[in-house]
Design a protein around this motif. Sequence first.
Motif, short mmCIF file in Angstrom:
data_model
loop_
_atom_site.label_atom_id
_atom_site.label_comp_id
_atom_site.label_asym_id
_atom_site.label_seq_id
_atom_site.Cartn_x
_atom_site.Cartn_y
_atom_site.Cartn_z
N PHE A 89 0.82 -1.20 0.00
CA PHE A 89 0.00 0.00 0.00
C PHE A 89 0.86 1.26 0.00
O PHE A 89 0.54 2.24 -0.69
CB PHE A 89 -0.93 0.00 1.21
N VAL A 90 1.95 1.25 0.77
CA VAL A 90 2.84 2.41 0.81
C VAL A 90 3.51 2.61 -0.55
O VAL A 90 3.61 3.75 -1.04
CB VAL A 90 3.89 2.25 1.92
N VAL A 91 3.97 1.53 -1.16
CA VAL A 91 4.62 1.65 -2.48
C VAL A 91 3.64 2.16 -3.51
O VAL A 91 3.96 3.06 -4.32
CB VAL A 91 5.21 0.28 -2.90
N ALA A 92 2.41 1.63 -3.52
CA ALA A 92 1.40 2.09 -4.48
C ALA A 92 1.07 3.57 -4.27
O ALA A 92 0.99 4.35 -5.23
CB ALA A 92 0.13 1.25 -4.35
N GLY A 93 0.90 3.99 -3.01
CA GLY A 93 0.63 5.39 -2.73
C GLY A 93 1.80 6.29 -3.10
O GLY A 93 1.61 7.40 -3.60
N LEU A 94 3.03 5.81 -2.87
CA LEU A 94 4.22 6.58 -3.22
C LEU A 94 4.30 6.83 -4.72
O LEU A 94 4.51 7.96 -5.17
CB LEU A 94 5.46 5.83 -2.73
N VAL A 95 4.14 5.78 -5.51
CA VAL A 95 4.20 5.91 -6.96
C VAL A 95 3.10 6.84 -7.47
O VAL A 95 3.34 7.74 -8.31
CB VAL A 95 4.10 4.52 -7.63
N LEU A 96 1.90 6.67 -6.96
CA LEU A 96 0.77 7.49 -7.40
C LEU A 96 0.99 8.97 -7.05
O LEU A 96 0.73 9.86 -7.87
CB LEU A 96 -0.52 6.98 -6.75
N ALA A 97 1.50 9.24 -5.85
CA ALA A 97 1.73 10.62 -5.43
C ALA A 97 2.79 11.29 -6.30
O ALA A 97 2.63 12.44 -6.72
CB ALA A 97 2.16 10.65 -3.96
N LEU A 98 3.88 10.60 -6.59
CA LEU A 98 4.94 11.18 -7.41
C LEU A 98 4.46 11.43 -8.84
O LEU A 98 4.86 12.41 -9.47
CB LEU A 98 6.16 10.26 -7.41
N LEU A 99 3.61 10.56 -9.35
CA LEU A 99 3.07 10.76 -10.70
C LEU A 99 2.13 11.97 -10.75
O LEU A 99 2.00 12.62 -11.79
CB LEU A 99 2.32 9.52 -11.16
N LEU A 100 1.49 12.29 -9.62
CA LEU A 100 0.54 13.41 -9.59
C LEU A 100 1.22 14.76 -9.37
O LEU A 100 0.57 15.80 -9.51
CB LEU A 100 -0.48 13.19 -8.47
N ALA A 101 2.49 14.77 -9.01
CA ALA A 101 3.16 16.02 -8.65
C ALA A 101 3.08 17.10 -9.73
O ALA A 101 2.76 18.26 -9.42
CB ALA A 101 4.62 15.73 -8.28
N PRO A 102 3.35 16.81 -11.02
CA PRO A 102 3.22 17.87 -12.03
C PRO A 102 1.81 18.45 -12.13
O PRO A 102 1.64 19.67 -12.28
CB PRO A 102 3.64 17.17 -13.32
#
Length: 360
Positions: free
Chosen positions: A227-240
Amino acid sequence: MLSVETRAKVGRDAEELPAPRGRGAAVAAVAAVRSVGLLVALAALVVIALLSVWSGTRDIPFTSTWGVLWNPDGTQTSVIIHDYRIPRTVLGLLVGVALGLSGALMQALTRNPLADPGLLGVSLGASTGVVVAIAFLGIGSALGYVWFAFVGAAVASVVVFLLGSAGRKLATPDRLVVAGASVTAVLYAFNSAILLLNPRAFNQFRHWTVGALAGRRMDVVWVILPFVVAGLVLALLLAPSLNALAMGDQLGRALGVNVGRTRILGVIAVMLLCGAATAAAGPIGFVGLVVPHVARFLVGPDQRWVMAYSVLLAPILLVGSDVLGRVVGAPGEIQVGIVTAFVGAPLFLVLCRRRKLVML
């Protein structure tokens, strides 16, 4: 008024103009400094993690700790290091990453500098899951709490988003905050009623609700890791996209951002990160609130850099507070949730005095 042809020619001429001298070099220099800062933070995190493995209620020399860290030999020292301190340290790293990143996401999504991961009712939802597990199902282990806490966090997040988007096509930041406050109030009342009527459940729940890393084994780490890895990847993709939304929904749309999709994915990321962290360690305050402000103080409002720094600074604060609690409370220890409040509150006050808490 200029004709269409004249404006087009001016636009083409402007595109052909060379970039200001030194601008590219200045941008590269800033990026280099920020990258060096990330490396320094990473080195500090490694040192803090080693201190966490070394520190504990039993005094073990650092040379012995270092030796059994790489070569477990089945001795009591090796069991203490590998079965207790390493899982505790790894869990602290994961929880820190989750809280710091979810705090940065919350402040960006709501454009509220005082937002924290619990603003959408995620923390109270997790707490409700734990209360139900203890009071009605008799579950008493940390591994048993995790799944119920995560389900509670997920349900609370979904309810908040549905309430925030009721009657409209999109959930605005203001409506999400109001919906989160309403759901939090209802869940708090529900939890209080159950715990007051069930002293046994209250006695078990109070140990979880203070926020702690002690007593968690690698089983808990493996449960929350996906869950942490999935949330991490999703958050970084949303940054722009979050950078564009920081200037408002209308300008974000003009820049090509799908506002609704970005907000939905952001809420999902917060649910994954904050839900996993709260389920594993209990509600830990100030980490998700303070760390994004420290990151913005260091690198400015660019969400890509804010999130990158939050990923490193938050576990430094959390694991460092855990080590401090063990050192100050020796021969016992002070739970990390208490230490982060004592460390985070003064730090937040200093930031408030030094600069305005704005998102841009």
